[in-house]
Design a protein around this motif. Structure first.
Motif, PDB file in Angstrom:
ATOM      1  N   LEU A 155       0.833  -1.202   0.000  1.00 50.89           N
ATOM      2  CA  LEU A 155       0.000   0.000   0.000  1.00 50.89           C
ATOM      3  C   LEU A 155       0.870   1.256   0.000  1.00 50.89           C
ATOM      4  O   LEU A 155       0.584   2.224  -0.715  1.00 50.89           O
ATOM      5  CB  LEU A 155      -0.923  -0.006   1.215  1.00 50.89           C
ATOM      6  CG  LEU A 155      -1.850   1.221   1.364  1.00 50.89           C
ATOM      7  CD1 LEU A 155      -2.786   1.331   0.167  1.00 50.89           C
ATOM      8  CD2 LEU A 155      -2.638   1.126   2.671  1.00 50.89           C
ATOM      9  N   THR A 156       1.935   1.218   0.789  1.00 48.60           N
ATOM     10  CA  THR A 156       2.867   2.347   0.840  1.00 48.60           C
ATOM     11  C   THR A 156       3.494   2.601  -0.523  1.00 48.60           C
ATOM     12  O   THR A 156       3.618   3.751  -0.963  1.00 48.60           O
ATOM     13  CB  THR A 156       3.978   2.074   1.875  1.00 48.60           C
ATOM     14  OG1 THR A 156       3.397   1.889   3.165  1.00 48.60           O
ATOM     15  CG2 THR A 156       4.959   3.230   1.918  1.00 48.60           C
ATOM     16  N   PHE A 157       3.878   1.529  -1.204  1.00 47.86           N
ATOM     17  CA  PHE A 157       4.494   1.650  -2.527  1.00 47.86           C
ATOM     18  C   PHE A 157       3.527   2.280  -3.524  1.00 47.86           C
ATOM     19  O   PHE A 157       3.898   3.170  -4.294  1.00 47.86           O
ATOM     20  CB  PHE A 157       4.937   0.272  -3.021  1.00 47.86           C
ATOM     21  CG  PHE A 157       5.570   0.291  -4.376  1.00 47.86           C
ATOM     22  CD1 PHE A 157       6.895   0.628  -4.533  1.00 47.86           C
ATOM     23  CD2 PHE A 157       4.822  -0.024  -5.515  1.00 47.86           C
ATOM     24  CE1 PHE A 157       7.486   0.661  -5.792  1.00 47.86           C
ATOM     25  CE2 PHE A 157       5.387   0.000  -6.777  1.00 47.86           C
ATOM     26  CZ  PHE A 157       6.732   0.345  -6.920  1.00 47.86           C
ATOM     27  N   VAL A 158       2.281   1.821  -3.511  1.00 46.73           N
ATOM     28  CA  VAL A 158       1.277   2.337  -4.444  1.00 46.73           C
ATOM     29  C   VAL A 158       1.002   3.827  -4.188  1.00 46.73           C
ATOM     30  O   VAL A 158       0.967   4.638  -5.116  1.00 46.73           O
ATOM     31  CB  VAL A 158      -0.034   1.528  -4.331  1.00 46.73           C
ATOM     32  CG1 VAL A 158      -1.147   2.204  -5.139  1.00 46.73           C
ATOM     33  CG2 VAL A 158       0.177   0.106  -4.816  1.00 46.73           C
ATOM     34  N   VAL A 159       0.814   4.167  -2.909  1.00 47.67           N
ATOM     35  CA  VAL A 159       0.525   5.561  -2.560  1.00 47.67           C
ATOM     36  C   VAL A 159       1.707   6.457  -2.890  1.00 47.67           C
ATOM     37  O   VAL A 159       1.535   7.554  -3.443  1.00 47.67           O
ATOM     38  CB  VAL A 159       0.162   5.673  -1.055  1.00 47.67           C
ATOM     39  CG1 VAL A 159       0.051   7.137  -0.646  1.00 47.67           C
ATOM     40  CG2 VAL A 159      -1.136   4.942  -0.775  1.00 47.67           C
ATOM     41  N   HIS A 160       2.919   6.005  -2.542  1.00 49.09           N
ATOM     42  CA  HIS A 160       4.123   6.796  -2.826  1.00 49.09           C
ATOM     43  C   HIS A 160       4.282   7.007  -4.326  1.00 49.09           C
ATOM     44  O   HIS A 160       4.616   8.115  -4.785  1.00 49.09           O
ATOM     45  CB  HIS A 160       5.357   6.089  -2.255  1.00 49.09           C
ATOM     46  CG  HIS A 160       6.589   6.936  -2.255  1.00 49.09           C
ATOM     47  ND1 HIS A 160       7.609   6.778  -1.345  1.00 49.09           N
ATOM     48  CD2 HIS A 160       6.981   7.961  -3.048  1.00 49.09           C
ATOM     49  CE1 HIS A 160       8.559   7.648  -1.577  1.00 49.09           C
ATOM     50  NE2 HIS A 160       8.209   8.372  -2.623  1.00 49.09           N
ATOM     51  N   THR A 161       4.057   5.955  -5.105  1.00 50.73           N
ATOM     52  CA  THR A 161       4.162   6.057  -6.562  1.00 50.73           C
ATOM     53  C   THR A 161       3.163   7.068  -7.108  1.00 50.73           C
ATOM     54  O   THR A 161       3.507   7.914  -7.955  1.00 50.73           O
ATOM     55  CB  THR A 161       3.915   4.688  -7.219  1.00 50.73           C
ATOM     56  OG1 THR A 161       4.900   3.763  -6.767  1.00 50.73           O
ATOM     57  CG2 THR A 161       3.977   4.791  -8.737  1.00 50.73           C
TER      58      THR A 161
END
Length: 232
Positions: free
Chosen positions: A121-127
């Motif tokens: 989730l962190t990766f998706v939001v950061h991206t």
């Protein structure tokens, strides 16, 4: 042997646009000026004016002030994309979440599952946020042209046209320019101007676009005389 630098768009854009309007529009008396200010104090790096027999004065504005910033953003995105920070942030969250769940619940499997889910989730939001940041930054550079009223608006960039290939950020720039009717020209290391996108011609509601510029009255008066092409 030192690397070849990008050519400066200001050394080529004026000749290119002069040729463009004399050839494609039949402009016989084209007046070209640099650093022309609107009545609100915003500067057009170039202003091209000529008189159209039926429609009165025709005005084209050139913006190159943000050329280096746009070129740097496009080149960086072309080479690095969104970068590795999103992977680092996701990795850090993965470790911290796994350790926290394991210490609180004492369950390794549950901690691992929770850590992977939160990290993903962190990766998706950061991206998403990083992509939005880069795209918004390019859009903010283009907002400068909103302050330059003209029949046609041009954006000049000192960057190779190859930078636009397989580059989502460059595609976004052209998309925004297309929606706003902005023409785009570039010049790279080979000192060749490349037309990336044609501008859309607009009509001024009431009067002409020269009325928006501090030197508009002088330019209008000059156009009614027998002056030939000149650069001020």
């Amino acid at each position: 042997m030192p690397g070849q630098r990008e050519s400066n768009i200001n050394d080529f854009a004026f000749d290119y646009l002069c040729s463009h309007y004399t050839t494609n529009f039949g402009a016989k008396h084209l007046l070209v000026e640099k650093a022309v200010y609107t009545r609100q104090g915003h500067a057009a790096d170039g202003l091209f004016s000529f008189k159209k027999e039926e429609d009165g004065p025709f005005v084209a504005a050139l913006h190159t002030a943000n050329s280096s910033k746009i070129a740097a953003a496009l080149t960086r995105y072309k080479k690095k994309g969104l970068g590795i920070t999103r992977f680092l942030s996701a990795g850090l969250v993965l470790v911290l979440t796994g350790l926290a769940v394991w210490q609180l619940l004492g369950q390794l499997v549950t901690g691992a599952v929770a850590a992977v889910a939160v990290a993903a989730l962190t990766f998706v939001v950061h991206t998403y946020l990083e992509r939005k940041y880069h795209f918004s930054k390019i859009t903010s550079y283009l907002n400068e042209l909103k302050r330059l009223p003209a029949n046609e608006q041009w954006l000049g960039i000192s960057v190779s046209s190859l930078t636009f290939r397989h580059n989502p950020l460059a595609k976004h720039l052209l998309s925004v320019c297309e929606r706003r009717g902005i023409g785009v020209i570039t010049v790279g290391k080979r000192a060749k101007v490349v037309l990336m996108q044609e501008p859309r011609t607009l009509s001024c509601r009431g009067g002409d676009f020269l009325s928006h510029y501090q030197s508009g009255d002088r330019i209008r008066k000059t156009l009614t005389g027998d002056n030939v092409l000149r650069v001020a």
